[in-house]
Design a protein around this motif. Structure first.
Motif, short mmCIF file in Angstrom:
data_model
loop_
_atom_site.label_atom_id
_atom_site.label_comp_id
_atom_site.label_asym_id
_atom_site.label_seq_id
_atom_site.Cartn_x
_atom_site.Cartn_y
_atom_site.Cartn_z
N LEU A 1 1.04 -1.21 -0.06
CA LEU A 1 -0.14 -0.11 0.07
C LEU A 1 0.78 1.31 -0.07
N TYR A 2 0.64 2.12 -0.97
CA TYR A 2 1.54 3.31 -0.98
C TYR A 2 0.47 4.67 -0.96
N SER A 3 0.95 5.50 0.19
CA SER A 3 0.26 6.66 0.36
C SER A 3 0.89 7.90 0.01
N ALA A 4 0.27 8.95 -0.43
CA ALA A 4 0.81 10.26 -0.87
C ALA A 4 1.45 10.82 0.52
N HIS A 5 0.68 10.54 1.63
CA HIS A 5 1.03 11.08 3.10
C HIS A 5 2.12 10.22 3.83
N SER A 6 2.61 9.30 3.19
CA SER A 6 3.77 8.48 3.99
C SER A 6 4.86 8.23 3.17
N PRO A 7 6.04 8.57 3.71
CA PRO A 7 7.29 8.10 2.87
C PRO A 7 7.54 6.64 2.67
N LYS A 8 6.98 5.96 3.69
CA LYS A 8 7.16 4.51 3.40
C LYS A 8 6.02 3.62 3.20
N PRO A 9 5.94 2.56 2.40
CA PRO A 9 4.54 1.87 2.02
C PRO A 9 4.06 1.04 3.31
N MET A 10 3.03 0.68 3.43
CA MET A 10 2.58 -0.22 4.31
C MET A 10 2.34 -1.71 3.47
N ILE A 11 2.49 -2.82 4.21
CA ILE A 11 2.25 -4.06 3.55
C ILE A 11 1.15 -4.95 4.33
N VAL A 12 0.28 -5.73 3.58
CA VAL A 12 -0.87 -6.42 3.99
C VAL A 12 -0.54 -7.84 3.95
N GLN A 13 -0.69 -8.83 4.85
CA GLN A 13 -0.70 -10.11 4.72
C GLN A 13 -2.12 -10.88 4.63
N CYS A 14 -2.58 -11.51 3.94
CA CYS A 14 -3.89 -12.08 3.79
C CYS A 14 -3.93 -13.39 4.00
N LYS A 15 -4.86 -13.94 5.05
CA LYS A 15 -5.09 -15.29 5.42
C LYS A 15 -6.41 -15.73 5.23
N HIS A 16 -6.54 -16.62 4.16
CA HIS A 16 -7.79 -16.98 4.04
C HIS A 16 -8.27 -18.47 4.46
N TRP A 17 -8.54 -18.21 5.95
CA TRP A 17 -9.00 -19.56 6.56
C TRP A 17 -10.44 -19.48 6.82
N ARG A 18 -11.12 -20.41 6.89
CA ARG A 18 -12.59 -20.48 7.05
C ARG A 18 -12.91 -20.69 8.57
N ARG A 19 -12.22 -21.53 9.27
CA ARG A 19 -12.34 -21.95 10.65
C ARG A 19 -11.31 -21.77 11.53
N LYS A 20 -10.18 -22.23 11.29
CA LYS A 20 -8.91 -22.18 11.92
C LYS A 20 -8.68 -20.53 12.37
N PRO A 21 -8.65 -20.35 13.58
CA PRO A 21 -8.17 -18.96 13.96
C PRO A 21 -6.76 -18.92 13.47
N VAL A 22 -6.29 -17.55 13.39
CA VAL A 22 -4.79 -17.21 13.11
C VAL A 22 -4.19 -16.94 14.71
N GLY A 23 -3.04 -17.74 14.67
CA GLY A 23 -2.32 -17.78 15.85
C GLY A 23 -1.22 -16.73 16.16
N VAL A 24 -0.56 -16.73 17.27
CA VAL A 24 0.31 -16.00 17.72
C VAL A 24 1.60 -16.12 16.74
N GLN A 25 1.69 -17.56 16.51
CA GLN A 25 2.86 -17.81 15.64
C GLN A 25 3.02 -17.07 14.05
N GLN A 26 1.73 -16.98 13.47
CA GLN A 26 1.63 -16.35 12.22
C GLN A 26 1.83 -14.80 12.24
N MET A 27 1.61 -14.32 13.57
CA MET A 27 1.64 -12.83 13.84
C MET A 27 3.04 -12.34 13.91
N ARG A 28 3.39 -13.33 14.53
CA ARG A 28 5.10 -13.19 15.06
C ARG A 28 5.87 -13.21 13.50
N GLU A 29 5.63 -14.12 12.64
CA GLU A 29 6.15 -14.43 11.30
C GLU A 29 6.01 -13.04 10.64
#
Length: 206
Positions: A70-98
């Motif tokens: 994600l690139y904004s004209a108001h920020s010198p650095k981009p932001m990043i997004v990770q998407c996890k398409h899971w239906r039932r399993k919750p995203v845990g702290v391991q994925q967040m640490r990664e």
């Protein structure tokens, strides 16, 4: 076709037995269950683009843990997004640490982790302490709800584009096919290029 695989196919596609797949006409949590991972990423990208930022993504291949830039004209650095398409399993702290490791590797301070499922309490605590914007399916629905009716309709069309129910191979970017192991066992989605490039990417529902 019987048993849990038939039930799963019905859940993934939204089919009634003998019926056709029909995209939903309004936003609901079930939309996330209807679509495959690539449509979910495309949906997230379109949602963030509606906020006025420039986005970049790739359809397949190694992404280094970053699904959307994600690139904004108001920020010198981009932001990043990770998407996890899971239906039932919750995203845990391991994925967040990664994901936090990906942020640090790119010398970035903030990022968004979006999932069609939910987060564990530990994952949410870690995200809050480390500048990660955690968006689960409820949060994404609330965000979609802030858009105009026309924008929401556009997002719905992005979600249900093409064969929205059929998973995409993360390596090759092509739609996968249902496969049954010769020795028996759990059916899975496999890449159509297995016989050509020996791509062994396979997918089960989480």
């Amino acid at each position: 076709m019987t048993g849990w695989w038939a039930a799963l196919k019905k859940e993934v596609s939204g089919d009634e037995e003998g019926g056709d797949r029909v995209p939903r006409r309004a936003w609901s949590p079930e939309v996330f269950d209807d679509i495959e991972w690539r449509r979910f990423e495309a949906l997230c990208e379109a949602l963030f683009a509606q906020a006025g930022v420039r986005t970049e993504s790739q359809s397949h291949g190694a992404d280094g843990g970053i699904d959307i830039w994600l690139y904004s004209a108001h920020s010198p650095k981009p932001m990043i997004v990770q998407c996890k398409h899971w239906r039932r399993k919750p995203v845990g702290v391991q994925q967040m640490r990664e994901f936090f490791g990906v942020l640090k590797a790119n010398d970035l301070q903030y990022g968004t982790f979006a999932t069609s499922s939910t987060f564990t309490v530990d994952a949410l605590d870690f995200a809050k302490a480390n500048g990660i914007n955690a968006q689960d399916r409820s949060g994404l629905l609330r965000l979609i709800g802030t858009r105009t009716a026309e924008q929401q309709a556009t997002l719905l069309s992005v979600a249900y584009e093409g064969e929205y129910w059929r998973p995409t191979c993360a390596n090759c970017g092509v739609k996968m096919v249902e496969r049954q192991p010769k020795e028996g066992g759990t059916p899975f989605w496999g890449c159509v290029n297995y016989g050509r490039t020996r791509c062994r990417f396979r997918l089960f529902t989480l």
